[in-house]
Design a protein around this motif. Structure first.
Motif, short mmCIF file in Angstrom:
data_model
loop_
_atom_site.label_atom_id
_atom_site.label_comp_id
_atom_site.label_asym_id
_atom_site.label_seq_id
_atom_site.Cartn_x
_atom_site.Cartn_y
_atom_site.Cartn_z
N UNK A 96 -1.69 -4.95 -6.62
CA UNK A 96 -2.16 -6.04 -6.78
C UNK A 96 -1.11 -6.93 -7.96
N UNK A 97 -1.77 -8.47 -7.72
CA UNK A 97 0.08 -8.86 -8.84
C UNK A 97 -0.46 -8.74 -9.94
N UNK A 98 -2.04 -8.13 -10.23
CA UNK A 98 -3.30 -7.66 -11.47
C UNK A 98 -2.90 -6.47 -12.01
N UNK A 99 -2.37 -5.32 -11.31
CA UNK A 99 -2.60 -3.56 -11.38
C UNK A 99 -2.94 -3.21 -9.87
N UNK A 100 -2.82 -1.62 -10.32
CA UNK A 100 -3.16 -1.20 -8.46
C UNK A 100 -4.10 -0.48 -9.27
N UNK A 101 -4.69 0.07 -7.86
CA UNK A 101 -6.78 0.49 -7.72
C UNK A 101 -5.90 1.71 -7.31
N UNK A 102 -6.64 3.38 -7.20
CA UNK A 102 -6.23 4.25 -6.87
C UNK A 102 -7.42 4.49 -6.46
N UNK A 103 -7.05 4.69 -4.53
CA UNK A 103 -8.41 4.86 -3.68
C UNK A 103 -8.72 6.39 -3.57
N UNK A 104 -9.53 6.88 -3.53
CA UNK A 104 -9.02 8.53 -2.84
C UNK A 104 -10.13 8.67 -1.92
N UNK A 105 -8.85 9.01 -1.06
CA UNK A 105 -9.73 9.46 0.48
C UNK A 105 -9.07 10.90 0.78
N UNK A 110 -5.19 6.28 5.89
CA UNK A 110 -6.20 5.79 5.44
C UNK A 110 -4.75 4.85 5.61
N UNK A 111 -3.26 5.02 5.16
CA UNK A 111 -2.51 3.91 4.85
C UNK A 111 -2.23 3.37 6.02
N UNK A 112 -1.99 4.05 7.12
CA UNK A 112 -1.76 3.20 8.09
C UNK A 112 -2.35 2.23 9.11
N UNK A 113 -3.92 2.58 8.22
CA UNK A 113 -4.72 2.16 9.03
C UNK A 113 -4.77 0.61 8.33
N UNK A 114 -4.74 0.83 7.37
CA UNK A 114 -4.40 0.12 6.54
C UNK A 114 -3.59 -1.66 6.29
N UNK A 124 0.91 -1.21 -0.16
CA UNK A 124 -0.17 0.31 0.11
C UNK A 124 0.87 1.26 -0.17
N UNK A 125 0.86 2.25 -0.67
CA UNK A 125 1.56 3.48 -1.05
C UNK A 125 0.66 4.59 -1.00
N UNK A 126 0.36 6.10 -1.49
CA UNK A 126 0.17 6.51 -0.83
C UNK A 126 0.19 7.97 -2.24
N UNK A 127 -0.47 8.47 -2.59
CA UNK A 127 0.03 9.86 -3.12
C UNK A 127 -0.98 10.85 -3.14
N UNK A 128 -1.51 11.77 -4.06
CA UNK A 128 -2.20 13.03 -3.56
C UNK A 128 -3.85 12.67 -2.98
#
Length: 336
Positions: free
Chosen positions: A216-225, A231-235, A205-209
């Motif tokens: 994941x092995x099949x790609x990345x999901x960007x979740x707006x928060x 959120x990253x720390x809790x995940x 899990x990483x962060x961006x703006x």
């Protein structure tokens, strides 16, 4: 008997217990009031209303007690549900409390008040006061249930990631739910989109703006928060908790399997007939044959018949023991 446990369910980490102790004390008090004390009080109101119907009556009508029974049943159902399953899902506290106390009003307080007014018109003021108390109790129970949820989860802290509580993070255009084995989110910008990813698929899990990225092995999901760092720390904390539970579950299963193997190795079927005793192991292999002096007078054919009958009976006994052990193992596994 304790209505609700003093310790937070499903938590064994002392640091987490200590960090959440103050929150849980407040939450537990509010839950006892909303799901225990007030529903029981509403049930008592219905009982008093039922008692008022007998004033001036030689025989109390049996049907006048139905509202009180219904209200008491709703109170018992709410508390039983909370003790068995509800503690792990704070988001269900308000709907469940509202449903059960609403049912108490519809099935208990209002019909009981109507019956009491009809059978005891002289006590109209007392009946109306009890009805108002029931309505106030139901509203207060829902309000306290909402406060209990907010007291526990309104301001997420890192230690909540090491619990089984679903964590809901609301953003301007998104809603993220961190469950016990997956993360789901809903975005509303550019149309509603509901997506979820199981923890087993997440590599990191990483962060961006204004977002967290689930790789994941099949790609990345960007979740707006709204707060990517929190959120990253809790995940990450919830992922570590999930992995630890998985390792612990595997270790428990390994121990149960080894215990089953040890018990199966100790299985021994035995049967006796006509002075012949045969023992077999869990595989049905004969491990011992004992002949008493009584077999000296037996014909060889009879002796052979007794011997084969004992072998069959001993194998049946061994199979039964093996079946019981396997079923017991399966039941223990299912209960966990």
């Amino acid at each position: 008997m304790t209505l609700l446990p003093h310790a937070i369910p499903l938590i064994n980490d002392p640091q987490v217990v200590h960090a959440l102790a103050a929150r849980w004390r407040r939450t537990r008090t509010l839950l006892i009031l909303s799901a225990g004390v007030l529903p029981v009080a509403i049930g008592l109101v219905c009982i008093v209303l039922a008692g008022m119907t007998s004033a001036g009556q030689r025989v109390m009508p049996w049907w006048s007690a139905i509202p009180a029974v219904a209200a008491a049943a709703c109170a018992w159902a709410l508390l039983s549900w909370l003790r068995r399953n509800g503690l792990s899902d704070p988001h269900s506290w308000l709907p469940a409390t509202t449903l059960m106390t609403g049912a108490q009003l519809v099935l208990g307080v209002l019909p009981g008040s109507g019956i009491a007014l009809r059978l005891s018109p002289g006590a109209a003021i007392a009946v109306k006061a009890l009805c108002a108390a029931g309505v106030l109790g139901a509203g207060s129970a829902s309000w306290l249930a909402r406060l209990a949820h907010r007291s526990l989860l309104s301001a997420p802290i890192l230690e909540l990631g090491s619990t089984a509580f679903p964590l809901v993070l609301e953003g301007h255009d998104s809603r993220v739910v961190i469950g016990t084995d997956r993360v789901d989110w809903t975005t509303r910008s550019g149309g509603r989109l509901d997506v979820g990813v199981a923890f087993a698929r997440i590599l990191r899990v990483s962060t961006e703006a204004n977002a967290v990225v689930l790789h994941t092995a099949s790609g990345s999901w960007t979740v707006p928060v709204a707060d990517p760092a929190t959120t990253q720390a809790l995940l990450r904390r919830r992922l570590s908790w999930w992995e630890e539970r998985g390792v612990a579950a595997e270790e428990r299963e390994r121990r149960r399997y080894l215990d089953l193997v040890r018990l199966l190795a100790a299985v021994s079927g035995e049967a006796s007939r006509g002075g012949v005793t045969v023992t077999v192991d869990s595989n049905g292999v004969t491990t011992g044959v004992s002949l008493s002096p009584a077999v000296r007078d037996l014909e060889p054919e009879v002796l052979a018949t007794h011997l084969m009958a004992c072998v069959d009976k001993a194998r049946t006994d061994a199979r039964r023991q093996v079946q019981d052990l396997v079923l017991e193992h399966a039941a223990a596994k299912a209960s966990h």
